[in-house]
Design a protein around this motif. Structure first.
Motif, PDB file in Angstrom:
ATOM      1  N   TRP A 162       0.839  -1.205   0.000  1.00  0.00           N
ATOM      2  CA  TRP A 162       0.000   0.000   0.000  1.00  0.00           C
ATOM      3  C   TRP A 162       0.871   1.251   0.000  1.00  0.00           C
ATOM      4  N   LYS A 163       1.962   1.238   0.753  1.00  0.00           N
ATOM      5  CA  LYS A 163       2.853   2.398   0.795  1.00  0.00           C
ATOM      6  C   LYS A 163       3.502   2.638  -0.560  1.00  0.00           C
ATOM      7  N   ARG A 164       3.871   1.569  -1.236  1.00  0.00           N
ATOM      8  CA  ARG A 164       4.513   1.696  -2.545  1.00  0.00           C
ATOM      9  C   ARG A 164       3.565   2.254  -3.600  1.00  0.00           C
ATOM     10  N   LEU A 165       2.275   2.033  -3.394  1.00  0.00           N
ATOM     11  CA  LEU A 165       1.295   2.485  -4.386  1.00  0.00           C
ATOM     12  C   LEU A 165       0.936   3.964  -4.241  1.00  0.00           C
ATOM     13  N   ARG A 166       1.306   4.575  -3.121  1.00  0.00           N
ATOM     14  CA  ARG A 166       0.882   5.949  -2.862  1.00  0.00           C
ATOM     15  C   ARG A 166       1.385   6.934  -3.912  1.00  0.00           C
ATOM     16  N   ALA A 167       2.607   6.765  -4.349  1.00  0.00           N
ATOM     17  CA  ALA A 167       3.200   7.744  -5.261  1.00  0.00           C
ATOM     18  C   ALA A 167       2.478   7.817  -6.599  1.00  0.00           C
ATOM     19  N   GLY A 168       2.009   6.660  -7.087  1.00  0.00           N
ATOM     20  CA  GLY A 168       1.428   6.640  -8.423  1.00  0.00           C
ATOM     21  C   GLY A 168      -0.083   6.608  -8.480  1.00  0.00           C
ATOM     22  N   PHE A 169      -0.736   6.425  -7.294  1.00  0.00           N
ATOM     23  CA  PHE A 169      -2.175   6.232  -7.314  1.00  0.00           C
ATOM     24  C   PHE A 169      -2.850   7.009  -6.185  1.00  0.00           C
ATOM     25  N   GLU A 170      -3.954   7.647  -6.551  1.00  0.00           N
ATOM     26  CA  GLU A 170      -4.775   8.342  -5.565  1.00  0.00           C
ATOM     27  C   GLU A 170      -5.744   7.340  -4.948  1.00  0.00           C
ATOM     28  N   GLN A 171      -5.853   7.358  -3.643  1.00  0.00           N
ATOM     29  CA  GLN A 171      -6.753   6.450  -2.943  1.00  0.00           C
ATOM     30  C   GLN A 171      -8.092   7.141  -2.714  1.00  0.00           C
ATOM     31  N   LEU A 172      -9.115   6.698  -3.446  1.00  0.00           N
ATOM     32  CA  LEU A 172     -10.434   7.311  -3.337  1.00  0.00           C
ATOM     33  C   LEU A 172     -11.197   6.831  -2.116  1.00  0.00           C
ATOM     34  N   ASP A 173     -10.966   5.586  -1.727  1.00  0.00           N
ATOM     35  CA  ASP A 173     -11.610   5.050  -0.530  1.00  0.00           C
ATOM     36  C   ASP A 173     -10.902   3.760  -0.158  1.00  0.00           C
ATOM     37  N   ARG A 174     -11.028   3.392   1.115  1.00  0.00           N
ATOM     38  CA  ARG A 174     -10.393   2.153   1.574  1.00  0.00           C
ATOM     39  C   ARG A 174     -11.073   1.707   2.859  1.00  0.00           C
ATOM     40  N   VAL A 175     -11.323   0.417   2.957  1.00  0.00           N
ATOM     41  CA  VAL A 175     -11.920  -0.139   4.166  1.00  0.00           C
ATOM     42  C   VAL A 175     -11.131  -1.364   4.603  1.00  0.00           C
ATOM     43  N   ARG A 176     -11.288  -1.703   5.877  1.00  0.00           N
ATOM     44  CA  ARG A 176     -10.685  -2.932   6.398  1.00  0.00           C
ATOM     45  C   ARG A 176     -11.802  -3.856   6.835  1.00  0.00           C
ATOM     46  N   TRP A 188      -8.580  -7.905   5.913  1.00  0.00           N
ATOM     47  CA  TRP A 188      -8.227  -7.507   4.555  1.00  0.00           C
ATOM     48  C   TRP A 188      -8.439  -6.009   4.390  1.00  0.00           C
ATOM     49  N   ASP A 189      -7.640  -5.412   3.533  1.00  0.00           N
ATOM     50  CA  ASP A 189      -7.874  -4.035   3.105  1.00  0.00           C
ATOM     51  C   ASP A 189      -8.349  -4.056   1.668  1.00  0.00           C
ATOM     52  N   VAL A 190      -9.419  -3.329   1.395  1.00  0.00           N
ATOM     53  CA  VAL A 190      -9.922  -3.191   0.031  1.00  0.00           C
ATOM     54  C   VAL A 190      -9.999  -1.702  -0.272  1.00  0.00           C
ATOM     55  N   ALA A 191      -9.422  -1.288  -1.404  1.00  0.00           N
ATOM     56  CA  ALA A 191      -9.342   0.134  -1.717  1.00  0.00           C
ATOM     57  C   ALA A 191      -9.719   0.394  -3.165  1.00  0.00           C
ATOM     58  N   VAL A 192     -10.152   1.620  -3.405  1.00  0.00           N
ATOM     59  CA  VAL A 192     -10.408   2.110  -4.748  1.00  0.00           C
ATOM     60  C   VAL A 192      -9.292   3.089  -5.096  1.00  0.00           C
ATOM     61  N   LEU A 193      -8.595   2.834  -6.181  1.00  0.00           N
ATOM     62  CA  LEU A 193      -7.457   3.654  -6.581  1.00  0.00           C
ATOM     63  C   LEU A 193      -7.709   4.253  -7.955  1.00  0.00           C
ATOM     64  N   ARG A 194      -7.041   5.385  -8.185  1.00  0.00           N
ATOM     65  CA  ARG A 194      -7.073   6.012  -9.504  1.00  0.00           C
ATOM     66  C   ARG A 194      -5.668   6.501  -9.810  1.00  0.00           C
TER      67      ARG A 194
END
Length: 221
Positions: free
Chosen positions: A189-203, A213-219
């Motif tokens: 998840w940390k590695r994805l921060r630079a290239g993707f905006e996190q619109l929502d995320r739940v555990r 589990w973590d489930v997120a919506v990315l753009r």
């Protein structure tokens, strides 16, 4: 007092435990604990053997209901009438969850021929399946939602993997990512921060087992 015999017995037991084929019974999330981060060495034969043996049938149990419910909810909320690509679709469980929902199309891909054959045998209305390695997948189609459901554990550079698939997104499209909550998942998840905006995320927490589990919506940024 040091007991040499007890030490040797313990060492032998530990060795047998480490050599035990955990892939036969453990879910992908638990298996990921015992693999090097982003391990990509699991052979296609191993995947096929596991699907043929029913090792992945647990994905249809109540333990997974919360996670799949969130994935489906995100798909329908963010992109109604979506064209959906399911990367690492396995036997088509997500397709069954989406069956009858207001989506435009569904394509599931997986590198396991055995998994895809089982998915096709399910005759899920409106769903298409193809044998394909996600690292080499090519298509001219565009999708509104691309789902990565418990697959990033096996990718050496998950941020590049997602970036490659992001080229298949239609304008305004989203990525839905599900990962078991453990050390490697947290780092991903940390590695994805630079290239993707996190619109929502739940555990999601399955209380009886304690699995999370973590489930997120990315753009893409």
């Amino acid at each position: 007092m040091f007991n040499a015999n007890a030490f040797v017995s313990t060492a032998r037991l530990l060795k047998k435990t480490l050599e035990w084929p955990i892939h036969k019974l453990m879910p992908v999330a638990i298996k990921a604990m015992f693999l090097p981060p982003h391990n990509a060495s699991i052979s296609n034969k191993t995947w096929n053997d596991e699907y043929d043996s029913g090792a992945w049938d647990f994905l249809s149990t109540t333990k997974e209901v919360g996670r799949y419910s969130v994935i489906v909810g995100y798909c329908l909320h963010f992109r109604p009438a979506a064209r959906i690509l399911d990367v690492g679709c396995g036997t088509g469980i997500l397709a069954r969850w989406l069956s009858g929902a207001a989506i435009s199309s569904y394509l599931g891909i997986d590198l396991s021929e055995a998994a895809i054959e089982k998915a096709r045998q399910s005759n899920i209305q409106g769903a298409e399946f193809a044998v394909a390695d996600g690292t080499a997948f090519k298509t001219s189609q565009l999708f509104d939602v691309i789902v990565f459901n418990e697959v990033l554990y096996y990718i050496r550079t998950p941020e590049d993997y997602l970036r490659g698939f992001a080229r298949c997104l239609a304008p305004g499209g989203i990525l839905v990512v599900s990962m078991w909550h453990h050390a490697d998942g947290i780092n991903t998840w940390k590695r994805l921060r630079a290239g993707f905006e996190q619109l929502d995320r739940v555990r999601i927490v399955h209380v009886p087992s304690g699995l999370r589990w973590d489930v997120a919506v990315l753009r893409p940024r």
